[in-house]
Each structure stands twice: as C-alpha cells, then as structure tokens.
Design a protein around this motif. Structure first.
Motif, PDB file in Angstrom:
ATOM      1  N   LEU A   1       0.828  -1.222   0.000  1.00 48.43           N
ATOM      2  CA  LEU A   1       0.000   0.000   0.000  1.00 48.43           C
ATOM      3  C   LEU A   1       0.857   1.265   0.000  1.00 48.43           C
ATOM      4  O   LEU A   1       0.582   2.222  -0.735  1.00 48.43           O
ATOM      5  CB  LEU A   1      -0.935  -0.010   1.222  1.00 48.43           C
TER       6      LEU A   1
ATOM      7  N   ARG B   1       0.583   3.679  -3.226  1.00 49.40           N
ATOM      8  CA  ARG B   1      -0.129   4.948  -2.995  1.00 49.40           C
ATOM      9  C   ARG B   1       0.819   6.089  -2.626  1.00 49.40           C
ATOM     10  O   ARG B   1       0.383   7.200  -2.345  1.00 49.40           O
ATOM     11  CB  ARG B   1      -1.186   4.737  -1.901  1.00 49.40           C
TER      12      ARG B   1
ATOM     13  N   ALA C   1       2.504   6.689  -0.031  1.00 52.76           N
ATOM     14  CA  ALA C   1       2.079   7.237   1.261  1.00 52.76           C
ATOM     15  C   ALA C   1       3.217   7.940   2.009  1.00 52.76           C
ATOM     16  O   ALA C   1       3.016   9.022   2.578  1.00 52.76           O
ATOM     17  CB  ALA C   1       1.500   6.120   2.126  1.00 52.76           C
TER      18      ALA C   1
ATOM     19  N   ASP D   1      -3.584   2.103  -8.214  1.00 52.40           N
ATOM     20  CA  ASP D   1      -4.493   1.246  -7.440  1.00 52.40           C
ATOM     21  C   ASP D   1      -3.815  -0.043  -7.020  1.00 52.40           C
ATOM     22  O   ASP D   1      -2.955  -0.575  -7.740  1.00 52.40           O
ATOM     23  CB  ASP D   1      -5.718   0.879  -8.280  1.00 52.40           C
TER      24      ASP D   1
ATOM     25  N   GLY E   1      -0.960   8.037  -6.943  1.00 55.25           N
ATOM     26  CA  GLY E   1      -0.340   6.714  -6.921  1.00 55.25           C
ATOM     27  C   GLY E   1      -1.038   5.804  -7.912  1.00 55.25           C
ATOM     28  O   GLY E   1      -1.635   6.282  -8.879  1.00 55.25           O
TER      29      GLY E   1
END
Ligand SMILES: NC(=O)c1ccc[n+]([C@@H]2O[C@H](COP(=O)([O-])OP(=O)(O)OC[C@H]3O[C@@H](n4cnc5c(N)ncnc54)[C@H](O)[C@@H]3O)[C@@H](O)[C@H]2O)c1
Ligand SMILES: O=C(O)[C@H](O)CO
Length: 324
Positions: free
Chosen positions: A112, A116, A118, A142, A140
């Motif tokens: 993730l 993404r 993050a 999917d 980002g």
C-alpha cells in the motif's frame, strides 16, 4: 544442578524469570569473538543458547562443546550453520507461526505504501509542499484488483494471499517449491514458474527464506522480466535480491518502485542510493516488530529451549533428526 545457558538478547522480565527457573543464565550482549573470548568459561559450560541475529557457526561451536540446543527468536535461521549444529547433535529451535500474521501485515503495508506513495506524500506534507488541490504528481496507482505474485508460498505467503484475496480482490500468482493446495482452494492462487510470475504480476512479493538456492534469485535478468509498472516487495531476506541490480533497475525505470523491509547489509548504510529514491520505501526490518508479536516470539523461544533441554520437543525444531 540446573543446566547453564547463554542469553544474548534482552527478554521481558517475566520471561527471564521463567528461563531462570530452569537454567543458570549468563546474559551477554552478543556472540562476537571478543565476547566469546571474555566469557570462555560460560561458553565451555553452556548447554543452551538463546537470542537472535548473531552468526552461529563452526568457529563459535568450538567454544561450546557441551551445547545441546540453540533457540533463535526468529523464524528465519540463515545465520546458523545448520549442518554444523546437526553434526554436533545440537537442536536448532525457531519461532514459526507466532509471527506469520504480523509479517503479512507488514508486507501489505509495503504494498500500500509504495503503490499509494504514502511515505513520499506524508514527507511532502511535512515539508510544506501541500499548498492547494493536488495534481497527478501526487497520484499513486491502485492496489485493488491488481495481480499479486508471491515468491515463497509458505506460512507468511499464505497469510499475505488471504489479505490480498479477501481484502483487495487481487488475483494471486505464486511460485514455491511445491503446489500449495490451501492457497489454490481458499484464495484462488495460481501456481506458475518464476518467469511467468515476474512477467504478469503488478506486485512481486518475496517471502522466501535465504538459502544457497534463493541467494540473488532476483537479479538484473529477473528484474528485466517485470512490468515497468510493477512494484517489488521484499520481507524475506535482503540477499534474495541482488541489491546493486535493484538499484540500477530503479534508476533506469525498469520497474516502478520497491518496498523493502530487509537488505543485503543491515542496518542499511546511510549512503545507500536506495535512500535517495522517492519510489523506495525502506523499513528497518520491522516485519514482526509489534509489542505483541515480539513478546510471543520471545516466549516461544524460551519454551523451545526448555523443551529441547528437557527432552520434550513437540514442534519448532529445524533439525529434528538430532532428537532421535
Ligand atoms: N522481515 C521480517 O521481519 C521477517 C519476519 C519473519 C520471516 N521473515 C523471512 O520470511 C521467511 C519465510 O517465513 P515463513 O514462515 O513463511 O517460512 P515457510 O518455510 O513457511 O515458507 C517459505 C516458502 O518458501 C518456499 N521456498 C523455499 N526455497 C524456495 C526456492 N528455492 N524456490 C521457490 N520457493 C522456495 C518454500 O517452498 C515455502 O513455501 C523466513 O525464512 C524469513 O527469512 C522475515
Ligand atoms: O526471521 C524472522 O523471524 C525475522 O526476520 C526476525 O525478526
């Protein structure tokens, strides 16, 4: 007389008390040659050792002629010379199962975080770069419904497949030494050869042990087979990937990003080019590092040592042939 053991890792108080109720415990900080030399008598008398990460090889074993069991606070045991232990009749105990779910959570975190972006986004917010509505330079990709490839469908691979299948509706490919019926039946995982997995996966996730066979299993040739949009995740062991080749592949845009919990050299040197790349999420080997799981691993390792030195081993022995 209680058997003597060497402890080379800090334990929670209650677990230390449990260990001391069975053994005379000598606590050391490490197993370096200097430490061994300074504590020659403790090694000469030790019937068991308990700790993690340190190298245990023939050179060390020569100083511990009475050793009957080694208990590692980890599932991975690539730092042990298993043949040397087995030849001397020493049982090697490890801690599988108790950390499986936590490590799978870490792998999903890396999936993730890389997809993404993050960490990069959070750093940009802290740097004051979020000044208005964000554009494509912050976007980002999917995760849901993308194809997840698992290299090493063992305990951790299976727990990752469960998360990816039920949580993120991801088709799953996997490669391992044998077919995994449960992964195929419960999570629709499809067995394929390494080249197919590399070519078809959006996320290539490594949960392999480090062995002679897996050392540098992912090098320049394998990276070139991945999609340019693909992301490589490693929570197995660093040397499964040829890190120089990975750095080149990331610099050249051969692959999109990498999420790494393990490295060829740990701690990762601060001048590693990996640390300069915004598309790399580098974690400090935190796969199993939650308070709950680290406690459970330590408790398991203590129980393993007690079982091994009292002749009551039912599980968690890497070389059970020495018990016969
Ligand atoms: N990052 C971390 O903190 C962390 C935490 C726990 C475990 N690990 C690593 O994860 C590894 C896996 O743990 P596990 O409990 O899932 O072990 P496991 O034994 O259950 O699974 C290992 C899998 O790898 C496969 N495998 C081994 N050699 C292979 C090869 N040459 N080719 C293809 N597949 C191969 C096996 O068939 C098995 O499916 C550990 O050995 C350790 O190195 C890392
Ligand atoms: O192998 C393991 O259990 C981990 O890498 C140690 O934290």
């Amino acid at each position: 007389m209680k058997p003597s053991v060497i402890l080379y890792k800090k334990l929670p108080d209650d677990l230390l008390t449990r260990l001391e109720s069975h053994f005379n415990v000598t606590q050391l900080s490490d197993l370096s040659p200097e430490t061994v030399k300074q504590n020659a008598e403790a090694f000469a008398n030790a019937q068991g050792i308990l700790g993690s990460s340190e190298k245990v090889d023939e050179a060390l074993l020569e100083h511990a002629p009475k050793l009957r069991a080694a208990s590692t606070v980890s599932v991975g045991y690539d730092n042990f010379d298993v043949d040397a232990l087995t030849a001397r009749g020493i049982a090697l105990m490890h801690t599988p199962t108790v950390l499986t779910e936590t490590v799978a959570d870490t792998m999903m975190t890396l999936v993730l975080a890389t997809a993404r972006r993050a960490v990069e986004g959070a750093e940009r917010v802290k740097a004051g770069e979020w000044k208005g509505s964000i554009g494509p330079d912050w976007f980002g990709i999917d995760v849901h419904h993308k194809t997840l490839g698992i290299l090493g469908m063992g305990r951790i691979g299976l727990a990752l497949a469960q998360r990816a299948h039920f949580g993120f509706s991801m088709p799953i490919l996997y490669n391992a030494r044998r077919h995994h019926k449960e992964a195929e039946e419960r999570f629709d995982a499809r067995y394929c050869d390494l080249d197919t997995l590399l070519a078809e996966s959006d996320f290539v996730c490594i949960s392999l042990p480090l062995t002679e066979e897996t050392h540098h299993m992912i090098g320049a040739e394998q990276l070139a087979k991945m999609k340019p949009s693909a992301i490589l995740i490693n929570a197995g062991r660093g040397p499964v990937i040829d890190e120089k080749a990975l750095i080149q592949a990331l610099q050249a845009g051969t692959i999109h990003a990498a999420g790494l919990d393990v490295f060829e050299q740990e701690p990762l040197p601060v001048d590693s080019p990996l640390l300069e790349m915004p598309n790399v999420v580098a974690l400090p080997h935190i796969g199993s590092a939650t308070h709950e799981t680290r406690y459970n691993m330590a408790a398991c390792a203590v129980d393993n040592l007690i079982a091994a030195l009292t002749g009551d081993v039912k599980e968690n022995c890497v070389n059970p042939q020495v018990l016969k």
